[in-house]
Design a protein around this motif. Structure first.
Motif, PDB file in Angstrom:
ATOM      1  N   GLU A   1     -45.900 -35.766 -51.803  1.00 24.26           N
ATOM      2  CA  GLU A   1     -46.859 -36.883 -51.325  1.00 24.26           C
ATOM      3  C   GLU A   1     -46.386 -38.582 -52.625  1.00 24.26           C
ATOM      4  OE1 GLU A   1     -50.157 -34.074 -50.104  1.00 24.26           O
ATOM      5  OE2 GLU A   1     -51.110 -35.825 -51.421  1.00 24.26           O
ATOM      6  N   LYS A   2     -46.196 -37.297 -53.390  1.00 23.48           N
ATOM      7  CA  LYS A   2     -46.433 -38.699 -54.760  1.00 23.48           C
ATOM      8  C   LYS A   2     -45.073 -39.329 -54.699  1.00 23.48           C
ATOM      9  CE  LYS A   2     -48.686 -38.570 -58.100  1.00 23.48           C
ATOM     10  NZ  LYS A   2     -49.542 -39.003 -59.255  1.00 23.48           N
ATOM     11  N   VAL A   3     -44.085 -38.685 -54.700  1.00 22.96           N
ATOM     12  CA  VAL A   3     -43.072 -40.086 -54.775  1.00 22.96           C
ATOM     13  C   VAL A   3     -42.384 -40.290 -53.924  1.00 22.96           C
ATOM     14  CG1 VAL A   3     -40.218 -39.434 -55.144  1.00 22.96           C
ATOM     15  CG2 VAL A   3     -41.295 -37.991 -56.348  1.00 22.96           C
ATOM     16  N   SER A   4     -43.126 -39.728 -52.766  1.00 24.59           N
ATOM     17  CA  SER A   4     -42.774 -40.840 -51.351  1.00 24.59           C
ATOM     18  C   SER A   4     -43.362 -42.051 -51.705  1.00 24.59           C
ATOM     19  CB  SER A   4     -43.344 -40.423 -49.896  1.00 24.59           C
ATOM     20  OG  SER A   4     -44.569 -39.490 -49.932  1.00 24.59           O
ATOM     21  N   GLN A   5     -44.722 -41.951 -52.236  1.00 26.67           N
ATOM     22  CA  GLN A   5     -46.144 -43.092 -52.258  1.00 26.67           C
ATOM     23  C   GLN A   5     -45.738 -43.873 -52.901  1.00 26.67           C
ATOM     24  OE1 GLN A   5     -49.863 -40.528 -52.979  1.00 26.67           O
ATOM     25  NE2 GLN A   5     -50.457 -40.427 -50.471  1.00 26.67           N
ATOM     26  N   THR A   6     -45.277 -42.869 -54.618  1.00 27.91           N
ATOM     27  CA  THR A   6     -45.557 -44.253 -55.452  1.00 27.91           C
ATOM     28  C   THR A   6     -44.138 -44.775 -55.069  1.00 27.91           C
ATOM     29  OG1 THR A   6     -46.097 -42.069 -56.771  1.00 27.91           O
ATOM     30  CG2 THR A   6     -45.188 -43.147 -58.551  1.00 27.91           C
ATOM     31  N   THR A   7     -44.557 -45.819 -56.290  1.00 28.90           N
ATOM     32  CA  THR A   7     -43.346 -47.209 -55.564  1.00 28.90           C
ATOM     33  C   THR A   7     -41.737 -46.538 -56.027  1.00 28.90           C
ATOM     34  OG1 THR A   7     -44.180 -48.030 -57.917  1.00 28.90           O
ATOM     35  CG2 THR A   7     -44.942 -49.432 -55.938  1.00 28.90           C
ATOM     36  N   ASP A   8     -40.777 -47.737 -55.711  1.00 32.22           N
ATOM     37  CA  ASP A   8     -39.709 -46.511 -56.501  1.00 32.22           C
ATOM     38  C   ASP A   8     -39.772 -46.832 -57.281  1.00 32.22           C
ATOM     39  OD1 ASP A   8     -37.822 -46.252 -53.015  1.00 32.22           O
ATOM     40  OD2 ASP A   8     -39.048 -44.702 -54.121  1.00 32.22           O
TER      41      ASP A   8
ATOM     42  N   THR B   1     -40.773 -44.624 -59.875  1.00 27.51           N
ATOM     43  CA  THR B   1     -39.831 -43.162 -60.137  1.00 27.51           C
ATOM     44  C   THR B   1     -38.257 -43.141 -60.402  1.00 27.51           C
ATOM     45  OG1 THR B   1     -40.575 -42.367 -57.864  1.00 27.51           O
ATOM     46  CG2 THR B   1     -38.908 -41.516 -58.619  1.00 27.51           C
ATOM     47  N   GLN B   2     -37.723 -44.308 -60.823  1.00 25.56           N
ATOM     48  CA  GLN B   2     -37.130 -44.770 -61.305  1.00 25.56           C
ATOM     49  C   GLN B   2     -37.177 -44.431 -62.463  1.00 25.56           C
ATOM     50  OE1 GLN B   2     -33.398 -44.709 -60.832  1.00 25.56           O
ATOM     51  NE2 GLN B   2     -34.471 -44.140 -58.293  1.00 25.56           N
ATOM     52  N   LYS B   3     -37.955 -45.630 -62.695  1.00 26.59           N
ATOM     53  CA  LYS B   3     -38.497 -45.361 -63.899  1.00 26.59           C
ATOM     54  C   LYS B   3     -38.234 -44.571 -64.920  1.00 26.59           C
ATOM     55  CE  LYS B   3     -38.949 -49.950 -65.761  1.00 26.59           C
ATOM     56  NZ  LYS B   3     -38.054 -50.841 -66.492  1.00 26.59           N
ATOM     57  N   PHE B   4     -38.862 -43.057 -64.652  1.00 26.07           N
ATOM     58  CA  PHE B   4     -39.416 -41.905 -64.993  1.00 26.07           C
ATOM     59  C   PHE B   4     -37.274 -41.147 -64.950  1.00 26.07           C
ATOM     60  CE2 PHE B   4     -43.210 -40.149 -65.620  1.00 26.07           C
ATOM     61  CZ  PHE B   4     -44.305 -41.329 -65.574  1.00 26.07           C
ATOM     62  N   MET B   5     -36.633 -41.671 -63.741  1.00 27.11           N
ATOM     63  CA  MET B   5     -35.026 -40.771 -63.460  1.00 27.11           C
ATOM     64  C   MET B   5     -33.900 -41.672 -65.104  1.00 27.11           C
ATOM     65  SD  MET B   5     -35.181 -40.020 -59.199  1.00 27.11           S
ATOM     66  CE  MET B   5     -33.838 -38.927 -60.205  1.00 27.11           C
TER      67      MET B   5
ATOM     68  N   HIS C   1     -40.562 -34.291 -61.414  1.00 25.94           N
ATOM     69  CA  HIS C   1     -39.044 -34.527 -60.906  1.00 25.94           C
ATOM     70  C   HIS C   1     -37.997 -35.283 -61.445  1.00 25.94           C
ATOM     71  CE1 HIS C   1     -37.411 -36.292 -57.106  1.00 25.94           C
ATOM     72  NE2 HIS C   1     -37.692 -37.100 -57.593  1.00 25.94           N
ATOM     73  N   ALA C   2     -38.088 -36.202 -62.603  1.00 24.13           N
ATOM     74  CA  ALA C   2     -37.383 -36.263 -63.029  1.00 24.13           C
ATOM     75  C   ALA C   2     -36.415 -35.492 -64.037  1.00 24.13           C
ATOM     76  CB  ALA C   2     -37.714 -37.576 -63.873  1.00 24.13           C
ATOM     77  N   LEU C   3     -37.013 -34.783 -64.323  1.00 25.26           N
ATOM     78  CA  LEU C   3     -35.734 -33.489 -64.929  1.00 25.26           C
ATOM     79  C   LEU C   3     -35.611 -33.120 -64.160  1.00 25.26           C
ATOM     80  CD1 LEU C   3     -38.349 -31.770 -67.739  1.00 25.26           C
ATOM     81  CD2 LEU C   3     -36.497 -33.313 -67.994  1.00 25.26           C
ATOM     82  N   PHE C   4     -35.751 -32.558 -62.557  1.00 26.25           N
ATOM     83  CA  PHE C   4     -35.032 -31.596 -61.734  1.00 26.25           C
ATOM     84  C   PHE C   4     -34.759 -32.319 -60.334  1.00 26.25           C
ATOM     85  CE2 PHE C   4     -35.004 -28.783 -64.479  1.00 26.25           C
ATOM     86  CZ  PHE C   4     -36.893 -28.410 -65.265  1.00 26.25           C
ATOM     87  N   PRO C   5     -34.315 -33.358 -60.531  1.00 28.36           N
ATOM     88  CA  PRO C   5     -34.510 -34.815 -59.263  1.00 28.36           C
ATOM     89  C   PRO C   5     -33.685 -34.147 -58.015  1.00 28.36           C
ATOM     90  CG  PRO C   5     -32.552 -34.689 -61.099  1.00 28.36           C
ATOM     91  CD  PRO C   5     -32.944 -34.334 -61.422  1.00 28.36           C
ATOM     92  N   GLU C   6     -33.145 -32.522 -58.708  1.00 28.59           N
ATOM     93  CA  GLU C   6     -31.925 -31.430 -57.265  1.00 28.59           C
ATOM     94  C   GLU C   6     -33.076 -31.434 -56.369  1.00 28.59           C
ATOM     95  OE1 GLU C   6     -29.355 -34.692 -57.810  1.00 28.59           O
ATOM     96  OE2 GLU C   6     -29.337 -33.894 -56.262  1.00 28.59           O
ATOM     97  N   VAL C   7     -34.179 -30.247 -57.360  1.00 32.90           N
ATOM     98  CA  VAL C   7     -34.762 -29.653 -56.513  1.00 32.90           C
ATOM     99  C   VAL C   7     -35.986 -30.446 -56.438  1.00 32.90           C
ATOM    100  CG1 VAL C   7     -36.531 -27.179 -56.914  1.00 32.90           C
ATOM    101  CG2 VAL C   7     -33.831 -27.800 -58.118  1.00 32.90           C
ATOM    102  N   LYS C   8     -36.100 -30.724 -54.656  1.00 31.57           N
ATOM    103  CA  LYS C   8     -36.353 -30.713 -53.760  1.00 31.57           C
ATOM    104  C   LYS C   8     -38.031 -29.998 -53.389  1.00 31.57           C
ATOM    105  CE  LYS C   8     -34.678 -35.364 -52.821  1.00 31.57           C
ATOM    106  NZ  LYS C   8     -33.807 -35.141 -53.998  1.00 31.57           N
ATOM    107  N   ASN C   9     -37.684 -28.883 -52.564  1.00 29.14           N
ATOM    108  CA  ASN C   9     -38.691 -27.633 -52.699  1.00 29.14           C
ATOM    109  C   ASN C   9     -37.924 -26.628 -52.738  1.00 29.14           C
ATOM    110  OD1 ASN C   9     -36.931 -26.934 -50.083  1.00 29.14           O
ATOM    111  ND2 ASN C   9     -37.854 -29.273 -48.980  1.00 29.14           N
TER     112      ASN C   9
END
Ligand code: GTP
Length: 330
Positions: free
Chosen positions: A9-16, A19-23, A316-324
């Motif tokens: 929910e969150k990552v799709s909702q939050t403005t990219d 998410t980019q800032k965190f990553m 999500h920024a720490l483990f970007p590859e693990v989506k589920n």
């Protein structure tokens, strides 16, 4: 709600952009932590005592802290037993869920308190060099972007540079700075700031405070005096007492959190310079061991590098590859 559901929910909702800032900001920690974990999961065929020991070392070297690491490993052992997990590689999503729980799981993304009947007053406390002045400048910029009228008070009169630095921020973002000369009484500067903010009908007053005095006792006495002046001038103030900690100082940050909390009621933590360290695990330790919410994090020197702390974005920024879970189970 579990981490992976919130992630969807969150990552799709939050403005990219967020998410980019965190990553980008957490890329140093992510590459060192994930690199070490991938190596660990690949080099063990089964989950035994050596495996747990090596995982402990990885977490502690990421500054997750001994107490938090021990608790995490304990919970992991229980999960392994309950879910009858055999493969080390299957552990990563479980580990992320447990980290999420340790960081108080549900995203009570701690909002910044506001005084809806008048002037909001924030005090910023913390030792010199942690990023207090920069954080005040960034937060003033953020509030101004939201259409609020902001005033800043240069209450860190111990260091002349801090006054000039806040003035520079004020000029850069177009926000008034109330100051006196270096060495002036911080409580007097903040009193002036309150009068000026009231007369200018400001929405929010951001107050820097001394980052160091001759010794800890003087500093703590100073902070208590500032606190009393603010509480007397505006009922319900200060609305936030934000303790600024430098993530690159690792476990020292925990010690500072405990010290400052003895002098003033710290309402929230700002963890700065997370972009400058590969040991961003300190955010997990602070979140879990201090009963004070991490409200903001610094991910760089620019004005918009100050972000509201969000556990989902952080993990999500720490483990970007693990989506589920399936990503690893496959
Ligand atoms: N990379 C990075 N640098 C930061 C961040 N926050 C602050 N800094 C830098 O850290 C240095 C110290 O920041 P200051 O704001 O001067 O520290 P301070 O706590 O205000 O120090 P005093 O004013 O003496 O209390 C400055 O060069 C800032 O630009 C951050 O989140 N990331």
């Amino acid at each position: 709600m579990g981490f992976f559901k919130r992630l969807k929910e969150k990552v799709s909702q939050t403005t990219d952009r967020v998410t980019q800032k965190f990553m980008n900001g957490l890329s140093k920690t992510s590459s060192s932590l994930v690199g070490a974990m991938d190596q660990l999961f690949a080099s063990y065929r089964k989950i035994d005592e050596d495996f747990y020991e090596e995982l402990e070392e990885i977490l502690i070297s990421a500054d997750v802290g001994v107490a938090t690491t021990m608790e995490l490993i304990e919970r992991l052992r229980e999960e392994v037993k309950e879910r009858k997990i055999k493969e080390p590689a299957q552990l990563q999503p479980v580990l992320i869920e447990l980290l999420d729980q340790l960081m108080n799981g549900e995203d009570e993304v701690a909002e910044l308190a506001q005084n809806d009947t008048g002037l909001s007053i924030y005090l910023f406390v913390g030792v010199n060099g942690v990023g207090k002045t920069t954080t005040i400048g960034k937060l003033a910029y953020r509030f101004k972007q939201e259409g609020k009228k902001v005033v800043m008070a240069a209450g860190d009169t111990f260091r002349a540079g801090a006054i000039e630095q806040l003035e520079t921020w004020g000029k850069r973002i177009g926000v008034d700075v109330i100051k006196q000369s270096a060495g002036a009484d911080p409580a007097a500067v903040i009193y002036d700031g309150i009068q000026a903010a009231k007369s200018r009908k400001a929405d929010i007053l951001l107050c820097d405070t001394a980052g160091r005095l001759q010794n800890k006792v003087n500093l703590m006495e100073e902070l208590k005096k500032v606190y009393r002046v603010v509480a007397r001038e505006v009922p319900g103030a200060p609305h936030e007492v934000l303790l600024v900690l430098d993530a690159t100082t690792g476990q020292n940050a925990l010690i500072q959190a405990k010290t400052f909390s003895e002098a003033v009621q710290v309402s929230g933590i700002v963890l700065t310079k997370l972009d400058g360290t590969a040991k961003g695990g300190i955010a997990i330790a602070v979140r879990h061991e201090c009963k004070i919410p991490v409200k903001l994090i610094g991910l760089g020197e620019q004005a918009d590098d100050l972000q509201v702390f969000d556990t989902t974005q952080f993990l999500h920024a720490l483990f970007p590859e693990v989506k589920n879970e399936k990503d690893i189970m496959a």
